[in-house]
Structure formats: structure tokens, C-alpha cells
Scaffold this motif. Structure first.
Motif, short mmCIF file in Angstrom:
data_model
loop_
_atom_site.label_atom_id
_atom_site.label_comp_id
_atom_site.label_asym_id
_atom_site.label_seq_id
_atom_site.Cartn_x
_atom_site.Cartn_y
_atom_site.Cartn_z
N UNK A 472 0.84 -0.98 -0.11
CA UNK A 472 0.09 -0.09 -0.02
C UNK A 472 0.80 1.23 -0.09
N UNK A 473 2.14 1.24 -0.49
CA UNK A 473 2.87 2.30 -0.21
C UNK A 473 2.57 3.40 -1.14
N UNK A 474 1.90 3.01 -2.39
CA UNK A 474 1.69 4.12 -3.14
C UNK A 474 0.07 4.55 -3.13
N UNK A 475 -0.71 3.74 -1.97
CA UNK A 475 -2.04 4.05 -1.96
C UNK A 475 -2.25 5.41 -1.05
N UNK A 476 -3.00 6.23 -1.68
CA UNK A 476 -3.44 7.23 -0.55
C UNK A 476 -4.97 7.37 -0.41
N UNK A 499 -0.37 -16.67 4.77
CA UNK A 499 0.13 -15.51 5.54
C UNK A 499 -0.01 -14.09 4.84
N UNK A 500 0.02 -13.21 5.75
CA UNK A 500 -0.20 -12.01 5.00
C UNK A 500 0.89 -10.87 5.72
N UNK A 501 1.25 -10.06 4.67
CA UNK A 501 2.21 -9.12 5.23
C UNK A 501 1.59 -7.83 4.55
N UNK A 502 1.61 -6.60 5.28
CA UNK A 502 1.07 -5.53 4.81
C UNK A 502 2.45 -4.47 4.86
N UNK A 503 2.51 -3.84 3.66
CA UNK A 503 3.57 -2.98 3.50
C UNK A 503 3.11 -1.60 3.31
N UNK A 504 3.35 -0.60 4.09
CA UNK A 504 2.83 0.60 3.87
C UNK A 504 3.81 1.70 4.35
N UNK A 525 -14.12 7.46 7.52
CA UNK A 525 -13.80 7.08 6.11
C UNK A 525 -12.55 7.62 5.26
N UNK A 526 -11.90 8.41 6.16
CA UNK A 526 -11.04 9.34 5.04
C UNK A 526 -9.94 8.29 4.58
N UNK A 527 -9.22 7.50 5.53
CA UNK A 527 -8.31 6.51 5.21
C UNK A 527 -7.24 6.81 4.26
N UNK A 528 -6.81 7.85 4.59
CA UNK A 528 -5.60 8.51 3.89
C UNK A 528 -4.22 7.76 4.28
N UNK A 529 -3.60 7.03 3.64
CA UNK A 529 -2.66 6.08 4.09
C UNK A 529 -1.26 6.92 3.69
N UNK A 530 -1.31 8.06 3.29
CA UNK A 530 0.01 8.76 3.24
C UNK A 530 0.80 9.14 4.47
#
Length: 530
Positions: A472-476, A499-504, A525-530
Motif C-alpha cells: 500500500x506504499x503508493x495508495x493514498x 500468511x499476510x504481510x502489509x507494507x505501507x 472513512x478518510x483512510x488516507x494512508x500517506x
């Protein structure tokens, strides 16, 4: 399917008692023979239930089609001509399934689906209150705001005051109190109260009440406040209740227009119900939508051939099935057989069931669909979720199901457009180095509900023993619908040894509990991941 019969059998009995008056009431509102509603319910349970890929969905005649059926019977010159349109509509649905049109259902946002469930819950409550007090039993099955008798949903409520029936009201109140007690207290006290369901108990109690007080001046319940199943005198009169299509009308252009209308509306209602049913299913099963269209098409062909109404998957019966603990398609199939057996063997007994008792059962179903806590939850999620939700609810309550959904969808699209969904696709890369399934899924800058179908399909097709890296590194912007899909996927990931690894940009998360917590920390619900 028989592994969960201990759950499915009690659930099927509840669905049967919910479906019986709905089948009759929808036939009445459609201007069709009462028996046609029962035919559609039986085929929806046995045939569609058997062919469907849904584990908890229940099919039968739908209130949303009542207005179309009522108009078409008059336009086409008779019920037998209308049955030709039902058969053709089923064939068109088969074509939709072959063309894989089922993916359309995934393009409706979560807020609209929840609004649909809530709106239907409110409509059930508003429509059943008059029936609960023994007044205006016909309007209870007419789910539009403006009713066939010239009134509307709210005018019927105002008319209750001077039309309360003491006997129907008393057994309705007793039934509702017992259902609440059963659900909140008794079912947690002893296993017997889980095996014997509350709805079955109140129906038996209602029959006993009718028999005991049928000669009472004050508490007797008249025939119009009871279930009204057609009673055949012999095998010949039973068979005479079936109608057959007049295929000489197949050259009539209006028949084809009606057929396409039925196919389109029934398919849309089914796909929306599938999405909603999967949403409230505690076991998070995913229904194959194209297979569902094939099952519905087959059901409509058979229903039309023997005189039944058009069939769709219906949320009232499906939600009653889920709330009663149904686990597999056996509950839908058994409910179909119960309808068939009961109309053949015990129609007179069924006609002793007070409609106010069935109204009490439906009031509980309606409340569970439209709990007050849900309104607070949707409001707290922010305007991007709450505005389409409330628009859908208001539209359904004050117009009808399809108009309400259309309004909610239009508002949802405007909301998404305001947020801008350019470049909302995602990239999927698979790496099989070292003999292990290592899959990397990179989400783009903007991920919205339009991506639900593709993401759901990719996650559902992941093989067992997989190591998934979600980038999710590029996900805004990550839409709330996608978060729900990911959280639902976590429910099954453990069973499939994934197995799950989340990268942000916030770092790396490698265990599922932290993964869920990561999303729960998002502000509304803003969910801004930056």
C-alpha cells in the motif's frame, strides 16, 4: 450439505413461516391467482435453492415485481399470456448468466447495499404494524409507498387507532414478547430452546389461541385475519390450480417487452440481494453471481411453465434464514418442500394461523435489518458512506426498492467522482521462487468500490499455502468497501494457511490481528494512508 442439518432444519421452519404469507400476499398484490405465489415459493426453494451457489440465499416471488406483474397481466390480455413472458424472461436470464453479467452486482457500493437492507427492514416494520393489530392485512404485502387501496404506508398507520382487533392484537403482542424472550434469554439458558425455534412456538400458540377463542365475541379472530391458503377438495381440484402459458401469444411484441423487463429487474434484484446476503452472512461466503443468474433463469422457466410468479432471490427470507442460523442451501431447499407438503396435506391447519403472529415474526426480522446502532455506525463513518446510505433508505421507504437503490447509487457515484478515482486499478504480481507461492499485490493511488469485483476475485482465487504481500506504499485513498473485503478475506485466510504481510509508509505488519487493527485505526472513512 447434510453436515449442518441441525442448523438448517430449524432455520428452514422459520423461513417457511415467513415465506408462506409473503407468497400469498405478493400474489394478491400482483393480481395473480394465490396459488401462483406458492408455486413460485416452492420452485424458488427446491429448484433454485438446489442449483444456486449461495449457501444462505432464499428465492421466491418478490414484492418488487408485483407492480410489473399487475400491469402486465392487464396489458397482455390474461394470466396465461403473461406466463409466456415469465418463461422468456427466464431464458433471457440464462443468457445473462452465460454472458457473465453477474459481475454487475459488485458495482454497487457497500453503503447502498446496507441502505437497501435497512430500508427494507423499515418497510417491513411499517407494513406489518397494521397487520399486527389486525387491520388492513392486504397492504402488509404491498411494499411500495403508495398502495393498491389508494392509501400509503403512513396513512395506514394513522388508521390503526379506530381499527384495532382485540384478538389479533393480543396474540400478536404475546407472540412478539415471547420471540424477544426466546432470543434474548431462553436460547441462552438451555439447548432445547435452540432446537425448538421461537417462531415455530408462536405459530403453534397462535393456532391454539384461534381454536380456544373462535366462539368468543371479543377475542375471536375472523377469517380475513388468518392465513388463506387455497384448499383443494381432491387431486383433480388441486391440479386445476395450475395454469399453463399460452404460447400462441409469443409473437406479441408486448410479451417480449415484458419478458425483458422481468429478466432485467429480477436479475438486478437478485444480484443486489446476493451482495447484501453475503454482507450479513457471519461466515462470509461468496456467492458465484453468474451461477446465480443461471439458477434464477431455470427457476423462472419452470415457474412460468406451471403457472407461477417470477422468482428472484429475496432479502426478507434470506435474512430470516441467516438470523435463524441457516448454514447451507439445505435450509432453502427444505423450506421449499415444507411449502409443497403443507399446501397438499395441511392447508386447513395453515388457515388457522393468525396473520398477527406472522407479523410479530416479521417485526423481529425487520428490526434486525434496521437496528438503531447501524444508523450511528454509518454516520460515524463519515459523509462518503452516510450520504449514499441515507439516500437509499429514504428512497426505498418513500418510493420503492429499485428507485431507492438507483437514488443511492447515483449519490454514491457523485461522492466517488468528487474524490476522484483516476488510476484506481491495482497490480498483481506472482513470484514462485523457492517453490513457494509468493504473491505480491500492489494497490494503486486511488482504490474505490469499482474495484470490488476484481479484488474479490483475485483474493478468492489465491491458492492454499500462500505468502501474500499487500503493498500500500503508493495508495493514498482506500475505499471502505475494499477494507471490508480485505477484513472478510482475513476470516478465511487462516483456514487456507495464507500468511499476510502489509507494507505501507507506516511500516510492515505481519500478523492478521495487527492487520485488522491497522484498518480500525483509520479516522472514519478518510483512510488516507500517506
Amino acid at each position: 450439505m447434510f453436515k449442518t442439518i441441525k442448523n438448517d432444519l430449524p432455520a428452514s421452519i422459520v423461513v417457511f413461516f415467513v415465506a408462506l404469507p409473503l407468497c400469498l400476499g405478493i400474489a394478491l398484490a400482483s393480481g395473480a391467482p394465490l396459488f401462483s405465489g406458492l408455486i413460485a415459493g416452492i420452485i424458488g426453494g427446491i429448484v433454485v435453492g438446489g442449483l444456486s451457489g449461495s449457501k444462505v440465499g432464499v428465492s421466491g416471488p418478490a414484492a418488487g415485481l408485483a407492480a410489473i406483474v399487475l400491469t402486465a397481466i392487464g396489458t397482455l390480455g390474461g394470466y396465461e399470456n403473461f406466463l409466456v413472458a415469465v418463461v422468456l424472461g427466464g431464458i433471457i436470464q440464462l443468457l445473462f448468466g452465460v454472458l457473465k453479467a453477474g459481475i454487475i452486482g459488485y458495482y454497487f457500493p457497500s453503503s447502498v447495499i446496507k441502505g437497501m437492507l435497512t430500508g427494507i427492514g423499515i418497510i417491513i416494520i411499517l407494513k406489518q404494524i397494521p397487520n399486527f393489530f389486525g387491520y388492513d392485512e392486504e397492504s402488509a404485502w404491498d411494499f411500495g409507498f403508495f398502495e393498491i387501496d389508494g392509501g400509503n404506508t403512513f396513512s395506514e398507520l394513522f388508521n390503526i387507532v379506530n381499527n384495532i382487533h382485540p384478538g389479533a392484537s393480543l396474540i400478536g403482542i404475546i407472540s412478539l414478547a415471547l420471540l424477544i424472550l426466546w432470543d434474548k434469554v431462553l436460547s441462552k439458558k438451555h439447548k432445547i430452546f435452540e432446537i425448538i425455534q421461537g417462531p415455530f412456538t408462536v405459530v403453534v400458540l397462535g393456532i391454539i389461541f384461534f381454536i380456544l377463542f373462535k366462539n368468543s365475541d371479543l377475542l375471536s379472530i375472523s377469517q380475513k385475519h388468518l392465513v388463506s391458503v387455497p384448499i383443494p377438495e381432491d387431486a383433480t381440484s388441486f391440479l386445476n390450480q395450475f395454469s399453463f402459458p399460452n404460447f400462441s401469444a409469443i409473437t406479441n411484441t408486448d410479451v417480449w417487452v415484458t419478458a425483458f423487463t422481468i429478466a432485467l429487474v429480477a436479475s438486478l434484484e437478485t444480484l443486489l440481494c446476493v451482495e447484501a446476503t453475503d454482507k450479513i452472512d457471519p461466515h462470509k461466503n461468496v456467492t458465484p453471481t453468474n451461477r446465480e443468474l443461471l439458477a434464477q433463469g431455470t427457476g423462472n422457466i419452470l415457474s412460468g411453465l406451471i403457472g407461477g410468479l417470477p422468482i428472484t432471490q429475496v432479502i426478507v427470507r434470506s435474512s430470516a434464514n441467516i438470523q435463524s442460523g441457516g448454514r447451507s442451501k439445505m435450509s432453502a431447499i427444505i423450506h421449499g418442500f415444507l411449502l409443497l407438503i403443507s399446501v397438499i396435506l395441511i392447508p386447513r391447519l395453515l388457515n388457522m394461523i393468525p396473520l398477527s403472529v406472522l407479523a410479530a415474526i416479521l417485526l423481529v426480522v425487520g428490526y434486525k435489518l434496521a437496528k438503531p446502532a447501524l444508523f450511528k455506525k454509518m454516520f460515524n463513518l463519515g459523509w462518503k458512506q452516510s450520504v449514499p446510505f441515507f439516500a437509499t433508505v429514504i428512497g426505498i421507504v418513500f418510493t420503492d426498492l429499485l428507485v431507492g437503490i438507483g437514488l443511492g447509487l447515483a449519490v454514491g457515484i457523485v461522492v466517488i467522482l468528487l474524490k476522484s478515482y483516476q488510476n484506481s486499478h491495482f497490480l498483481h504480481i506472482e513470484d514462485k521462487s523457492n517453490g513457494k507461492h509468493k504473491i505480491k499485490m500492489s494497490l494503486a493511488e486511488e482504490v474505490t468500490f469499482f474495484n470490488k469485483g476484481a479484488i474479490l476475485k483475485e483474493l478468492d482465487s489465491l491458492p492454499r499455502d500462500t505468502y501474500l504481500e499487500l503493498d500500500l506504499t503508493k495508495t493514498r485513498y482506500l475505499d471502505y468497501d475494499i477494507i471490508e473485503i480485505l477484513e472478510d478475506f482475513l476470516f478465511k485466510a487462516g483456514e487456507r494457511n495464507i500468511d499476510i504481510k502489509l507494507v505501507s509508509k507506516r511500516g510492515v505488519v505481519e500478523n492478521p490481528s495487527s492487520f485488522i487493527q491497522f484498518f480500525k485505526e483509520r479516522p472514519k472513512s478518510k483512510l488516507s494512508l500517506s
